[in-house]
Design a protein around this motif. Structure first.
Motif, mmCIF file in Angstrom:
data_model
loop_
_atom_site.group_PDB
_atom_site.id
_atom_site.type_symbol
_atom_site.label_atom_id
_atom_site.label_comp_id
_atom_site.label_asym_id
_atom_site.label_seq_id
_atom_site.Cartn_x
_atom_site.Cartn_y
_atom_site.Cartn_z
ATOM 1 N N THR A 33 20.380 -6.058 13.465
ATOM 2 C CA THR A 33 19.458 -6.410 14.553
ATOM 3 C C THR A 33 18.258 -7.090 13.883
ATOM 4 O O THR A 33 18.227 -7.205 12.659
ATOM 5 C CB THR A 33 18.968 -5.176 15.341
ATOM 6 N N GLU A 34 17.280 -7.504 14.671
ATOM 7 C CA GLU A 34 16.127 -8.161 14.054
ATOM 8 C C GLU A 34 15.241 -7.166 13.302
ATOM 9 O O GLU A 34 14.353 -7.562 12.558
ATOM 10 C CB GLU A 34 15.311 -8.950 15.085
ATOM 11 N N THR A 35 15.492 -5.884 13.478
ATOM 12 C CA THR A 35 14.684 -4.900 12.753
ATOM 13 C C THR A 35 15.456 -4.394 11.527
ATOM 14 O O THR A 35 15.114 -4.760 10.408
ATOM 15 C CB THR A 35 14.262 -3.739 13.684
ATOM 16 N N VAL A 36 16.479 -3.583 11.733
ATOM 17 C CA VAL A 36 17.317 -3.105 10.622
ATOM 18 C C VAL A 36 18.770 -3.080 11.097
ATOM 19 O O VAL A 36 19.039 -3.378 12.258
ATOM 20 C CB VAL A 36 16.900 -1.684 10.154
ATOM 21 N N TYR A 37 19.715 -2.709 10.222
ATOM 22 C CA TYR A 37 21.100 -2.516 10.676
ATOM 23 C C TYR A 37 21.157 -1.270 11.555
ATOM 24 O O TYR A 37 20.591 -0.233 11.208
ATOM 25 C CB TYR A 37 22.062 -2.374 9.492
ATOM 26 N N GLY A 38 21.833 -1.399 12.704
ATOM 27 C CA GLY A 38 21.967 -0.279 13.618
ATOM 28 C C GLY A 38 23.345 0.353 13.508
ATOM 29 O O GLY A 38 24.327 -0.320 13.180
ATOM 30 N N ALA A 145 21.234 2.525 10.559
ATOM 31 C CA ALA A 145 22.554 2.873 10.020
ATOM 32 C C ALA A 145 22.454 3.438 8.611
ATOM 33 O O ALA A 145 22.949 2.859 7.639
ATOM 34 C CB ALA A 145 23.464 1.642 10.055
ATOM 35 N N ASN A 146 21.786 4.578 8.480
ATOM 36 C CA ASN A 146 21.654 5.225 7.177
ATOM 37 C C ASN A 146 21.709 6.731 7.364
ATOM 38 O O ASN A 146 21.453 7.236 8.463
ATOM 39 C CB ASN A 146 20.310 4.837 6.536
ATOM 40 N N PRO A 153 18.491 0.500 6.324
ATOM 41 C CA PRO A 153 19.303 -0.557 5.712
ATOM 42 C C PRO A 153 18.972 -1.943 6.266
ATOM 43 O O PRO A 153 18.920 -2.139 7.466
ATOM 44 C CB PRO A 153 20.724 -0.166 6.115
ATOM 45 N N THR A 154 18.792 -2.896 5.385
ATOM 46 C CA THR A 154 18.553 -4.272 5.830
ATOM 47 C C THR A 154 19.693 -5.207 5.386
ATOM 48 O O THR A 154 19.632 -6.401 5.604
ATOM 49 C CB THR A 154 17.212 -4.798 5.279
ATOM 50 N N SER A 162 25.275 4.003 2.044
ATOM 51 C CA SER A 162 24.687 5.212 2.637
ATOM 52 C C SER A 162 25.703 5.986 3.483
ATOM 53 O O SER A 162 25.783 7.207 3.377
ATOM 54 C CB SER A 162 23.481 4.817 3.498
ATOM 55 N N LEU A 163 26.476 5.290 4.300
ATOM 56 C CA LEU A 163 27.336 5.984 5.268
ATOM 57 C C LEU A 163 28.804 6.037 4.860
ATOM 58 O O LEU A 163 29.538 6.903 5.346
ATOM 59 C CB LEU A 163 27.219 5.315 6.644
ATOM 60 N N GLY A 164 29.248 5.119 3.997
ATOM 61 C CA GLY A 164 30.649 5.109 3.571
ATOM 62 C C GLY A 164 31.588 5.125 4.765
ATOM 63 O O GLY A 164 31.367 4.441 5.769
#
Ligand code: AMP
Ligand code: MG
Length: 317
Positions: A33-38, A145-146, A153-154, A162-164
């Motif tokens: 997203t424009e902020t971080v990975y969701g 998404a961490n 996460p960017t 982080s999530l595997g």
């Protein structure tokens, strides 16, 4: 199916359609997203939303922001307000989240808003996020998404590290531009700035033509549990009940006789998915006391126990 690492997909129309299909099947997908990975799940699917909390390993149920592709669909789930129109026209699609009253008949999972009667919603501006949301059609609940406690996460690689395999697929849309979170404005009563972000308080005040109340730092929404105190059942809650008293309503877990069972098979994802709905249902029966079976203090059980012990805590007044 358990795999050792998630699919990493390139940013194509076929991938957007594939993510939409995973979402429809209760999957967890990461996208930029424009902020971080969701980390997204179908907001109407209780189990899928429970899996978000499980994947992040959060020790409590923070309410989640629901993302939409279009305003028309978004508005079906909330009680709209004139101020929301003004802010939506000025900042959507973009990094502004509005907290509004939930439509009573909205099918969005109560777990999304951790039992609150409000819903946090936004239309993101990122082309890839919009394409995935359009392909899916409905609301997608998506925190960063961490794993809980790790850095937001960017990049797609951050999500994988982080999530595997806790995430079913990651859409690689390159780096997110700014890792700043969305600004959150509450529009339940008078406008309140709930979390500062890319859009400033001054800009918002100018757009609205009035000052916003600002939630005090000391009671910032990120403070653990701050929001949770807003929903407490009217009934008393008794924890770790292995025997039932007369007149109590029984919220069971495992193979017990009870009024409602969070999960007969002791599945913590199922228990989390049912938690808020069942608490509301039993509370509505005005039992006086809701007795709850012991829930294991592991995995999602930690967040479930956190929520239940808040419900059981002595009331201020
Ligand atoms: P994140 O997804 O990490 O950007 O965090 C979502 C933020 O939105 C958290 O700080 C939540 O407390 C806040 N939030 C989500 N839903 C609500 C709600 N219904 N009322 C107030 N704040 C909310
Ligand atoms: Mg986060």
């Amino acid at each position: 199916m358990i795999t050792s690492s998630p699919e990493i997909l390139s940013d194509t129309a076929a991938s957007h359609a594939h993510l939409a299909k995973l979402l429809r099947n209760g999957g967890l997908v990461a996208f930029p997203t424009e902020t971080v990975y969701g980390l997204g799940a179908d907001a109407c699917d209780d189990r899928a939303v429970a899996r978000i909390y499980e994947a992040k390993g959060r020790p409590s149920f923070n309410p989640l922001i629901v993302h939409f592709a279009d305003l028309e669909t978004l508005r079906q789930h909330v009680v709209w307000r004139p101020e929301a129109d003004v802010l939506a026209q000025a900042y959507w699609p973009g990094p502004l989240t509005l907290v509004l009253k939930r439509q009573p008949d909205s099918p969005i999972s109560p777990l999304v808003s951790a039992g609150l009667e409000t819903l946090a919603v936004r239309l993101p501006a990122h082309d890839t996020a919009r394409a995935v949301l359009r392909a899916f059609g409905g609301g997608v609940a998506a925190p960063s998404a961490n794993r809980s406690g790790q850095i937001s996460p960017t990049q797609a690689g951050h999500v994988r590290d982080s999530l595997g395999a806790r995430v079913d697929a990651i859409l690689d849309g390159g780096s997110c531009k700014v890792g700043v979170e969305s600004t959150i404005v509450g529009l339940v009563d008078k406008p309140v700035l709930l979390r500062p972000g890319g859009i400033t308080e001054d800009e918002l005040a100018q757009t609205l033509g009035r000052h916003l109340a600002v939630r005090h730092k000391a009671e910032a929404i990120s403070a653990p549990g701050q929001l949770m105190s807003h929903y407490a059942p009217d009934s008393l809650v008794r924890l770790n009940a292995t025997e039932w008293e007369p007149n109590e309503l029984r919220l069971g877990f495992g193979e017990v006789e009870c009024d409602l069972n969070l999960s007969e098979s002791e599945d913590l994802v199922e228990a989390a998915a049912n938690l808020f709905d069942y608490l509301h249902q039993l509370d509505a029966r005005q039992a006086g006391t809701i007795a709850v079976s012991p829930i294991p203090h592991e995995g999602l059980g930690i967040a479930i126990n956190d929520r239940l012990s808040r419900a059981a805590a002595p009331r201020d007044s």
